[in-house]
Design a protein around this motif. Sequence first.
Motif, PDB file in Angstrom:
ATOM      1  N   TYR A   1       0.861  -1.176   0.000  1.00 36.91           N
ATOM      2  CA  TYR A   1       0.000   0.000   0.000  1.00 36.91           C
ATOM      3  C   TYR A   1       0.901   1.230   0.000  1.00 36.91           C
ATOM      4  O   TYR A   1       1.785   1.360   0.850  1.00 36.91           O
ATOM      5  CB  TYR A   1      -0.914   0.023   1.233  1.00 36.91           C
ATOM      6  CG  TYR A   1      -1.776   1.272   1.308  1.00 36.91           C
ATOM      7  CD1 TYR A   1      -2.857   1.445   0.458  1.00 36.91           C
ATOM      8  CD2 TYR A   1      -1.477   2.270   2.225  1.00 36.91           C
ATOM      9  CE1 TYR A   1      -3.636   2.585   0.516  1.00 36.91           C
ATOM     10  CE2 TYR A   1      -2.258   3.420   2.298  1.00 36.91           C
ATOM     11  CZ  TYR A   1      -3.338   3.565   1.440  1.00 36.91           C
ATOM     12  OH  TYR A   1      -4.100   4.700   1.500  1.00 36.91           O
ATOM     13  N   LYS A   2       0.712   2.095  -0.958  1.00 38.59           N
ATOM     14  CA  LYS A   2       1.510   3.320  -1.033  1.00 38.59           C
ATOM     15  C   LYS A   2       0.789   4.421  -0.255  1.00 38.59           C
ATOM     16  O   LYS A   2      -0.332   4.800  -0.589  1.00 38.59           O
ATOM     17  CB  LYS A   2       1.714   3.741  -2.488  1.00 38.59           C
ATOM     18  CG  LYS A   2       2.584   4.959  -2.608  1.00 38.59           C
ATOM     19  CD  LYS A   2       2.882   5.294  -4.049  1.00 38.59           C
ATOM     20  CE  LYS A   2       3.633   6.593  -4.058  1.00 38.59           C
ATOM     21  NZ  LYS A   2       4.717   6.668  -4.920  1.00 38.59           N
ATOM     22  N   ILE A   3       1.452   4.930   0.757  1.00 35.33           N
ATOM     23  CA  ILE A   3       0.878   5.983   1.594  1.00 35.33           C
ATOM     24  C   ILE A   3       1.170   7.327   0.926  1.00 35.33           C
ATOM     25  O   ILE A   3       2.324   7.634   0.624  1.00 35.33           O
ATOM     26  CB  ILE A   3       1.490   5.950   3.010  1.00 35.33           C
ATOM     27  CG1 ILE A   3       1.191   4.598   3.659  1.00 35.33           C
ATOM     28  CG2 ILE A   3       0.948   7.092   3.856  1.00 35.33           C
ATOM     29  CD1 ILE A   3       1.931   4.378   4.955  1.00 35.33           C
ATOM     30  N   PRO A   4       0.163   8.139   0.686  1.00 34.48           N
ATOM     31  CA  PRO A   4       0.381   9.448   0.044  1.00 34.48           C
ATOM     32  C   PRO A   4       0.951  10.452   1.056  1.00 34.48           C
ATOM     33  O   PRO A   4       0.208  11.135   1.758  1.00 34.48           O
ATOM     34  CB  PRO A   4      -1.021   9.846  -0.430  1.00 34.48           C
ATOM     35  CG  PRO A   4      -1.946   9.131   0.496  1.00 34.48           C
ATOM     36  CD  PRO A   4      -1.251   7.862   0.916  1.00 34.48           C
ATOM     37  N   LEU A   5       2.276  10.542   1.132  1.00 35.83           N
ATOM     38  CA  LEU A   5       2.933  11.421   2.100  1.00 35.83           C
ATOM     39  C   LEU A   5       3.020  12.842   1.553  1.00 35.83           C
ATOM     40  O   LEU A   5       3.216  13.051   0.362  1.00 35.83           O
ATOM     41  CB  LEU A   5       4.336  10.894   2.412  1.00 35.83           C
ATOM     42  CG  LEU A   5       4.415   9.466   2.964  1.00 35.83           C
ATOM     43  CD1 LEU A   5       5.870   9.061   3.163  1.00 35.83           C
ATOM     44  CD2 LEU A   5       3.644   9.345   4.261  1.00 35.83           C
ATOM     45  N   GLN A   6       2.896  13.809   2.446  1.00 34.84           N
ATOM     46  CA  GLN A   6       3.002  15.220   2.093  1.00 34.84           C
ATOM     47  C   GLN A   6       4.396  15.731   2.448  1.00 34.84           C
ATOM     48  O   GLN A   6       4.988  15.295   3.432  1.00 34.84           O
ATOM     49  CB  GLN A   6       1.965  16.037   2.871  1.00 34.84           C
ATOM     50  CG  GLN A   6       0.536  15.613   2.613  1.00 34.84           C
ATOM     51  CD  GLN A   6       0.098  15.927   1.201  1.00 34.84           C
ATOM     52  OE1 GLN A   6       0.385  16.988   0.680  1.00 34.84           O
ATOM     53  NE2 GLN A   6      -0.593  14.988   0.580  1.00 34.84           N
ATOM     54  N   TYR A   7       4.911  16.689   1.660  1.00 31.99           N
ATOM     55  CA  TYR A   7       6.200  17.308   1.955  1.00 31.99           C
ATOM     56  C   TYR A   7       6.164  18.013   3.314  1.00 31.99           C
ATOM     57  O   TYR A   7       5.145  18.543   3.720  1.00 31.99           O
ATOM     58  CB  TYR A   7       6.574  18.356   0.904  1.00 31.99           C
ATOM     59  CG  TYR A   7       7.038  17.785  -0.401  1.00 31.99           C
ATOM     60  CD1 TYR A   7       8.149  16.956  -0.457  1.00 31.99           C
ATOM     61  CD2 TYR A   7       6.387  18.083  -1.580  1.00 31.99           C
ATOM     62  CE1 TYR A   7       8.592  16.441  -1.646  1.00 31.99           C
ATOM     63  CE2 TYR A   7       6.827  17.574  -2.784  1.00 31.99           C
ATOM     64  CZ  TYR A   7       7.927  16.755  -2.812  1.00 31.99           C
ATOM     65  OH  TYR A   7       8.371  16.255  -3.997  1.00 31.99           O
ATOM     66  N   GLY A   8       7.305  18.004   3.991  1.00 35.48           N
ATOM     67  CA  GLY A   8       7.455  18.749   5.243  1.00 35.48           C
ATOM     68  C   GLY A   8       6.542  18.282   6.357  1.00 35.48           C
ATOM     69  O   GLY A   8       6.053  19.090   7.129  1.00 35.48           O
TER      70      GLY A   8
ATOM     71  N   ASN B   1       8.385   5.841  12.487  1.00 39.33           N
ATOM     72  CA  ASN B   1       8.332   7.295  12.376  1.00 39.33           C
ATOM     73  C   ASN B   1       8.981   7.690  11.057  1.00 39.33           C
ATOM     74  O   ASN B   1      10.095   7.259  10.755  1.00 39.33           O
ATOM     75  CB  ASN B   1       9.064   7.963  13.539  1.00 39.33           C
ATOM     76  CG  ASN B   1       8.342   7.739  14.851  1.00 39.33           C
ATOM     77  OD1 ASN B   1       7.141   7.932  14.937  1.00 39.33           O
ATOM     78  ND2 ASN B   1       9.068   7.309  15.861  1.00 39.33           N
ATOM     79  N   ILE B   2       8.290   8.523  10.287  1.00 43.29           N
ATOM     80  CA  ILE B   2       8.793   8.976   8.991  1.00 43.29           C
ATOM     81  C   ILE B   2       8.782  10.493   8.981  1.00 43.29           C
ATOM     82  O   ILE B   2       7.800  11.125   9.365  1.00 43.29           O
ATOM     83  CB  ILE B   2       7.917   8.425   7.840  1.00 43.29           C
ATOM     84  CG1 ILE B   2       7.957   6.899   7.834  1.00 43.29           C
ATOM     85  CG2 ILE B   2       8.365   8.989   6.500  1.00 43.29           C
ATOM     86  CD1 ILE B   2       6.998   6.263   6.867  1.00 43.29           C
ATOM     87  N   GLU B   3       9.876  11.067   8.515  1.00 44.58           N
ATOM     88  CA  GLU B   3      10.003  12.517   8.400  1.00 44.58           C
ATOM     89  C   GLU B   3      10.300  12.820   6.946  1.00 44.58           C
ATOM     90  O   GLU B   3      11.315  12.397   6.415  1.00 44.58           O
ATOM     91  CB  GLU B   3      11.149  12.971   9.304  1.00 44.58           C
ATOM     92  CG  GLU B   3      11.321  14.443   9.418  1.00 44.58           C
ATOM     93  CD  GLU B   3      12.422  14.782  10.412  1.00 44.58           C
ATOM     94  OE1 GLU B   3      13.425  15.339   9.970  1.00 44.58           O
ATOM     95  OE2 GLU B   3      12.261  14.465  11.602  1.00 44.58           O
ATOM     96  N   THR B   4       9.415  13.518   6.255  1.00 43.84           N
ATOM     97  CA  THR B   4       9.619  13.798   4.840  1.00 43.84           C
ATOM     98  C   THR B   4      10.409  15.091   4.658  1.00 43.84           C
ATOM     99  O   THR B   4      10.401  15.965   5.531  1.00 43.84           O
ATOM    100  CB  THR B   4       8.276  13.910   4.095  1.00 43.84           C
ATOM    101  OG1 THR B   4       7.528  14.984   4.661  1.00 43.84           O
ATOM    102  CG2 THR B   4       7.481  12.618   4.186  1.00 43.84           C
ATOM    103  N   ASP B   5      11.092  15.188   3.512  1.00 42.59           N
ATOM    104  CA  ASP B   5      11.805  16.417   3.175  1.00 42.59           C
ATOM    105  C   ASP B   5      10.806  17.555   3.068  1.00 42.59           C
ATOM    106  O   ASP B   5       9.630  17.342   2.769  1.00 42.59           O
ATOM    107  CB  ASP B   5      12.540  16.284   1.842  1.00 42.59           C
ATOM    108  CG  ASP B   5      13.758  15.382   1.953  1.00 42.59           C
ATOM    109  OD1 ASP B   5      14.300  15.226   3.067  1.00 42.59           O
ATOM    110  OD2 ASP B   5      14.175  14.833   0.918  1.00 42.59           O
TER     111      ASP B   5
END
Length: 170
Positions: free
Chosen positions: A18-25, A47-51
Amino acid sequence: MSFAVDESLQFPPNVTEYKIPLQYGTNYTITLRGLTTSGAKEVTTENIETDIGDPPLHMEKTIQDDILQLYPVLNLNGPIRSYEIIVFGGQDGNSTKECRTFKTTLYNFSWSPSRYTAAVLPVENLTEPRTFILGDNHHYNGFHNAPLIPNHNYAIYIRVTSRWKHVCLY
């Protein structure tokens, strides 16, 4: 700004990805628990921290001679903390990867570094467009904007730093 969104998804047994739609920042805490016929399995937390993401491109035609035109970046993709002006001597190209991995380095008079931080400008100091003179021999927040060597190639980067991550503009 800070807020929390709690979402729970259940998948049929045939779903393996399943691809999670992550948002920037954005910071995410993802909790997974498998359910089988023998019962619920242990909880796994990630825990995930996006650019922060790329701010609007504003660098076209912003360098003329030794004058750099700086523009504030909007906080659309995360809270901006500072602008770092990085000088790479002897380069013509664009290497965003090198900028991303560059460790802030003071200019050293005893040896001429090929890469150094010429200035760090806190976000409060760039609330409207302003000019910055490269190599003006002044100090900005403890960083020396050393004179540039005439007829020498330079690549100038502006690293926009957020509270979470950073990105580079060329």
